[in-house]
Design a protein around this motif. Structure first.
Motif, PDB file in Angstrom:
ATOM      1  N   CYS A  34     -13.104 -37.964 -44.375  1.00 29.53           N
ATOM      2  CA  CYS A  34     -13.909 -36.875 -43.533  1.00 29.53           C
ATOM      3  C   CYS A  34     -13.057 -37.074 -42.154  1.00 29.53           C
ATOM      4  O   CYS A  34     -12.361 -38.188 -42.182  1.00 29.53           O
ATOM      5  CB  CYS A  34     -15.056 -37.185 -43.334  1.00 29.53           C
ATOM      6  N   ASN A  35     -13.177 -35.995 -41.271  1.00 29.29           N
ATOM      7  CA  ASN A  35     -12.712 -35.944 -40.039  1.00 29.29           C
ATOM      8  C   ASN A  35     -13.754 -36.813 -39.098  1.00 29.29           C
ATOM      9  O   ASN A  35     -14.869 -36.207 -38.997  1.00 29.29           O
ATOM     10  CB  ASN A  35     -12.517 -34.613 -39.425  1.00 29.29           C
ATOM     11  N   ARG A  37     -14.017 -37.117 -36.126  1.00 24.54           N
ATOM     12  CA  ARG A  37     -14.290 -36.498 -34.896  1.00 24.54           C
ATOM     13  C   ARG A  37     -15.306 -35.351 -35.219  1.00 24.54           C
ATOM     14  O   ARG A  37     -15.882 -34.850 -33.970  1.00 24.54           O
ATOM     15  CB  ARG A  37     -12.960 -35.991 -34.183  1.00 24.54           C
ATOM     16  N   GLN A  38     -15.711 -34.973 -36.080  1.00 26.19           N
ATOM     17  CA  GLN A  38     -16.599 -33.831 -36.312  1.00 26.19           C
ATOM     18  C   GLN A  38     -17.944 -34.127 -36.996  1.00 26.19           C
ATOM     19  O   GLN A  38     -18.404 -33.502 -37.649  1.00 26.19           O
ATOM     20  CB  GLN A  38     -16.170 -32.941 -37.104  1.00 26.19           C
ATOM     21  N   SER A  40     -21.802 -35.667 -37.726  1.00 30.93           N
ATOM     22  CA  SER A  40     -22.919 -35.643 -37.180  1.00 30.93           C
ATOM     23  C   SER A  40     -23.980 -36.330 -38.111  1.00 30.93           C
ATOM     24  O   SER A  40     -23.806 -36.296 -39.170  1.00 30.93           O
ATOM     25  CB  SER A  40     -23.346 -34.190 -36.596  1.00 30.93           C
ATOM     26  N   GLN A  43     -24.961 -34.096 -41.166  1.00 28.14           N
ATOM     27  CA  GLN A  43     -24.405 -34.168 -42.440  1.00 28.14           C
ATOM     28  C   GLN A  43     -24.521 -35.423 -43.239  1.00 28.14           C
ATOM     29  O   GLN A  43     -23.838 -35.928 -44.176  1.00 28.14           O
ATOM     30  CB  GLN A  43     -22.742 -34.272 -42.098  1.00 28.14           C
TER      31      GLN A  43
END
Length: 341
Positions: A34-35, A37-38, A40, A43
């Protein structure tokens, strides 16, 4: 690079931050897919299952009501679809049917079947309030089981979803004639039978047999003092592994209702358990065969040591004049002579 890494992974984990992590046991290395930086809290992964028998795709159910598809061959997420609303509660189970259909269940009790080519559920039923877990039968994949707090075990046939195929009856009243509460936290279908085993928030393990007319547990076992939160069946189906909120894990015998053993070394509550598949069991049997060969070799070593010891004793006797007497016998004779003197 990600695709190569994903093919090496044999263990998959979903975190509360939405990270999907694969672990390569051979290399003793973990990979993030997973990225970061994105990420939360919306998720957070609450349910995880394989999308196909070939295990080429994973389904991840998130807190925000989306189900994401991860390809282990490509090492990337390939699809995301809305399968619920956050107001309905978190996912309590995911399952895959033939024909690329997905089964979802949420805490409010809404169970849906989603077809790949439609944004609307093909089937929808209500399994009761406060559902804690939904599990799919590994043999009859169109059958699922649900249960929760004050919500007894139910077995559903998704080909005939109008009413449950089996509903467990409440436990018998206690010795004070008071109602015993029911709180199903997890369940599993026992292989080669129609029976289902459950664990409860009141540290109980129950076995239900749909063929039994009483609809009550045919076996009841208690373990520990804390709520049981997860279970899994080892190959064979004669025992069950359970875990509780204090990180205690035990293996219980489903035939005798006794504790076989406990596993130590955990910290924190147990959220999920999964035993190795039957293929792993076959590998273990092969290792057992290797162990048997090793034991035979050990016997030969011990035989050789016995022969060596006998030769040493014979040499000692020869040095003592060939009398063949042991050191203990000589010591006894010396003590008798000293007593006579």
């Amino acid at each position: 690079m990600m695709a190569d890494s994903s093919r090496l992974c044999s263990v998959w984990l979903g975190s509360e931050t939405g990270i999907l992590k694969g672990v390569s046991l051979g290399r003793k290395q973990a990979f993030n897919f997973c990225n970061t930086r994105q990420l939360s809290r919306d998720q957070e992964v609450r349910a995880l299952c394989w999308a196909d028998p070939a295990q080429s795709e994973l389904l991840l159910g998130s807190v925000d009501g989306t189900v994401r598809t991860f390809s282990t061959e490509k090492g990337a997420f390939t699809e995301a679809r809305r399968c619920g609303e956050p107001a309905e509660g978190c996912f309590t189970g995911l399952a895959a049917l033939s024909g690329s259909a997905t089964v979802t269940c949420v805490e409010c009790g809404t169970l849906r079947v989603w077809r790949e080519d439609s944004s609307e559920p093909a089937t929808e039923l209500h399994a009761g309030q406060n559902v804690c877990r939904m599990r799919q039968s590994p043999v009859h994949r169109h059958k699922v089981a649900t249960g929760g707090k004050d919500n007894p075990l139910k077995i559903w046939d998704l080909q005939r979803p109008e009413s449950p195929a089996f509903t467990a009856k409440n436990l018998r009243d206690d010795w004070l004639d008071l109602r015993r509460p029911h709180w199903v936290r997890d369940m599993a279908f026992i292989p080669d039978s129609d029976k289902v085993v459950t664990c409860t928030g009141y540290h109980q393990v129950h076995v239900f047999d749909p063929a039994s007319p009483q609809r009550r547990p045919v076996l009841e076992v208690e373990y520990g003092e804390y709520p049981l939160t997860a279970l899994s069946l080892p190959p064979g189906g004669q025992s069950v592994v359970v875990g509780n909120t204090h990180g205690q894990i035990a293996v219980l015998d489903l035939r005798k209702g006794a504790v076989r053993g406990c596993l130590k070394g955990l910290a924190g509550g147990v959220r999920a358990l999964q035993c190795h598949s039957r293929e792993e069991a076959g590998q273990t049997a092969g290792e057992a065969g290797s162990q048997e060969v090793k034991e035979e070799d050990d016997d030969e070593v011990w035989d050789a040591m016995e022969r060596g010891g006998g030769a040493k004793e014979e040499n000692n006797n020869r040095r003592r004049g060939g009398g063949g007497e042991s050191e203990e016998e000589e010591q006894e004779k010396e003590e008798e002579k000293a007593f006579e003197d």
